[in-house]
Scaffold this motif. Structure first.
Motif, mmCIF file in Angstrom:
data_model
loop_
_atom_site.group_PDB
_atom_site.id
_atom_site.type_symbol
_atom_site.label_atom_id
_atom_site.label_comp_id
_atom_site.label_asym_id
_atom_site.label_seq_id
_atom_site.Cartn_x
_atom_site.Cartn_y
_atom_site.Cartn_z
ATOM 1 N N ASN A 190 -12.528 -1.077 5.145
ATOM 2 C CA ASN A 190 -11.657 0.041 5.519
ATOM 3 C C ASN A 190 -10.257 -0.436 5.870
ATOM 4 O OD1 ASN A 190 -13.557 2.034 5.063
ATOM 5 N ND2 ASN A 190 -14.411 1.856 7.115
ATOM 6 N N HIS A 191 -10.167 -1.575 6.536
ATOM 7 C CA HIS A 191 -8.848 -2.141 6.847
ATOM 8 C C HIS A 191 -8.113 -2.498 5.551
ATOM 9 C CE1 HIS A 191 -5.709 -4.447 8.795
ATOM 10 N NE2 HIS A 191 -5.957 -5.407 7.932
ATOM 11 N N TYR A 192 -8.809 -3.145 4.624
ATOM 12 C CA TYR A 192 -8.201 -3.519 3.348
ATOM 13 C C TYR A 192 -7.732 -2.284 2.597
ATOM 14 C CZ TYR A 192 -7.602 -5.080 -1.424
ATOM 15 O OH TYR A 192 -7.072 -5.326 -2.664
ATOM 16 N N TYR A 193 -8.564 -1.255 2.521
ATOM 17 C CA TYR A 193 -8.219 -0.053 1.774
ATOM 18 C C TYR A 193 -6.971 0.612 2.375
ATOM 19 C CZ TYR A 193 -13.194 -0.502 0.453
ATOM 20 O OH TYR A 193 -14.412 -0.950 0.033
ATOM 21 N N ALA A 194 -6.964 0.771 3.693
ATOM 22 C CA ALA A 194 -5.811 1.408 4.352
ATOM 23 C C ALA A 194 -4.556 0.571 4.167
ATOM 24 C CB ALA A 194 -6.114 1.611 5.833
ATOM 25 N N GLN A 195 -4.692 -0.746 4.274
ATOM 26 C CA GLN A 195 -3.538 -1.636 4.116
ATOM 27 C C GLN A 195 -2.995 -1.566 2.696
ATOM 28 O OE1 GLN A 195 -1.918 -3.296 6.548
ATOM 29 N NE2 GLN A 195 -0.410 -3.748 4.964
ATOM 30 N N TRP A 196 -3.874 -1.472 1.695
ATOM 31 C CA TRP A 196 -3.426 -1.388 0.309
ATOM 32 C C TRP A 196 -2.561 -0.145 0.129
ATOM 33 C CZ3 TRP A 196 -3.314 1.684 -3.993
ATOM 34 C CH2 TRP A 196 -2.988 1.056 -5.196
ATOM 35 N N PHE A 197 -3.043 0.993 0.616
ATOM 36 C CA PHE A 197 -2.281 2.229 0.453
ATOM 37 C C PHE A 197 -0.982 2.214 1.260
ATOM 38 C CE2 PHE A 197 -6.076 4.165 -1.454
ATOM 39 C CZ PHE A 197 -5.474 4.767 -2.541
ATOM 40 N N ARG A 198 -1.009 1.698 2.477
ATOM 41 C CA ARG A 198 0.239 1.596 3.256
ATOM 42 C C ARG A 198 1.259 0.746 2.510
ATOM 43 N NH1 ARG A 198 -3.156 1.335 7.781
ATOM 44 N NH2 ARG A 198 -3.179 -0.932 7.724
ATOM 45 N N SER A 199 0.805 -0.366 1.990
ATOM 46 C CA SER A 199 1.716 -1.289 1.299
ATOM 47 C C SER A 199 2.264 -0.708 0.008
ATOM 48 C CB SER A 199 1.004 -2.616 1.021
ATOM 49 O OG SER A 199 0.644 -3.249 2.224
ATOM 50 N N VAL A 200 1.419 -0.062 -0.787
ATOM 51 C CA VAL A 200 1.913 0.503 -2.048
ATOM 52 C C VAL A 200 2.870 1.658 -1.771
ATOM 53 C CG1 VAL A 200 0.103 2.191 -2.623
ATOM 54 C CG2 VAL A 200 1.278 0.968 -4.450
ATOM 55 N N HIS A 201 2.585 2.467 -0.758
ATOM 56 C CA HIS A 201 3.504 3.560 -0.422
ATOM 57 C C HIS A 201 4.838 3.009 0.099
ATOM 58 C CE1 HIS A 201 1.020 6.938 -1.395
ATOM 59 N NE2 HIS A 201 0.017 6.474 -0.669
ATOM 60 N N ALA A 202 4.797 1.935 0.858
ATOM 61 C CA ALA A 202 6.040 1.308 1.326
ATOM 62 C C ALA A 202 6.834 0.766 0.145
ATOM 63 C CB ALA A 202 5.727 0.195 2.327
ATOM 64 N N GLU A 203 6.129 0.193 -0.819
ATOM 65 C CA GLU A 203 6.773 -0.344 -2.029
ATOM 66 C C GLU A 203 7.482 0.753 -2.816
ATOM 67 O OE1 GLU A 203 7.869 -3.365 -4.594
ATOM 68 O OE2 GLU A 203 6.730 -3.630 -2.732
ATOM 69 N N LEU A 204 6.931 1.963 -2.782
ATOM 70 C CA LEU A 204 7.464 3.066 -3.586
ATOM 71 C C LEU A 204 8.373 4.008 -2.806
ATOM 72 C CD1 LEU A 204 4.277 4.064 -5.608
ATOM 73 C CD2 LEU A 204 6.143 2.544 -6.296
ATOM 74 N N ALA A 205 8.573 3.760 -1.534
ATOM 75 C CA ALA A 205 9.287 4.709 -0.668
ATOM 76 C C ALA A 205 10.642 5.137 -1.226
ATOM 77 C CB ALA A 205 9.444 4.125 0.732
#
Length: 163
Positions: A27-42
Motif C-alpha cells: 500500500n505504501h508503494y502504490y500510494a507513493q507511485w501515484f504521488r510521484s507520477v502526479h508530481a511529475e505531471l503537475a
C-alpha cells in the motif's frame, strides 16, 4: 527492521504478522507511485507530453530503480500463492491501467495520437513493461539508465499502434 533502525519486535507491535507487513509495504508503494507520477505531471498540460513523462517516470521507477523492480517482482511472485497480495496488486494494476487509458484517450481526443483501442494498447504496453522487468532480472543491461530512452520509445510505440 534493520534498515528502518528498529527491532523485529517493534515491527510486530504494529503488524500482526509478515503478511500484514507485506500488505502495508504494498500500500505504501502504490500510494507513493501515484504521488510521484502526479508530481511529475503537475505542470504538464499537453496530452502527448503527459504520456511521455509518465512513461519516462514508469521506466525509471519500475525498471531502472533496482529496489523498486525487485520489490514489485517479489510481490508478483507472492501473489501467485496469496489471494490478499494478489487482490492488492490487482487493485493497483487496475488503477494504473485506468490512469494510462485516460492519458491515451486524451491524446486521441487531440488528434495527435492514433490508436483504435486505447484499452487494448494500454494492456499490451503494461504487459510489455512487466516482461521487461522480469527480463531485467537475467539481462541486467536492460535496466541500465542508458537504456531508458529506448524502453520508453518502445512502450510509447505500443500506445500509438492503430491495430
Amino acid at each position: 527492521a534493520g534498515r528502518a533502525g528498529v527491532t523485529k519486535g517493534s515491527l510486530y507491535w504494529h503488524y500482526k504478522n509478515k503478511k500484514e507487513l507485506i500488505l502495508a509495504a504494498c500500500n505504501h508503494y502504490y500510494a507513493q507511485w501515484f504521488r510521484s507520477v502526479h508530481a511529475e505531471l503537475a505542470a504538464v498540460v499537453a496530452p502527448l507530453e503527459r504520456i511521455q513523462r509518465t512513461l519516462e517516470f514508469s521506466v525509471k521507477s519500475c525498471v531502472i530503480d533496482r529496489k523498486n523492480r525487485v520489490f514489485t517482482t517479489g510481490i508478483f511472485m507472492l501473489m501467485q500463492e496469496d489471494a490478499e497480495v494478489k487482490a492488492s496488486w490487482m487493485q493497483f494494476y487496475s488503477s494504473v491501467r485506468e490512469f494510462y487509458v485516460g492519458l491515451v484517450m486524451a491524446g486521441v481526443a487531440t488528434g495527435k495520437l492514433k490508436t483504435r483501442d486505447a484499452r487494448g494498447a494500454v494492456d499490451l504496453m503494461l504487459e510489455a513493461m512487466e516482461g521487461i522487468k522480469l527480463r531485467a532480472t537475467f539481462e541486467q543491461h536492460i535496466a541500465e539508465p542508458s537504456e531508458q530512452q529506448q524502453l520508453v520509445d518502445g512502450l510509447r510505440g505500443i500506445l500509438s499502434r492503430e491495430t
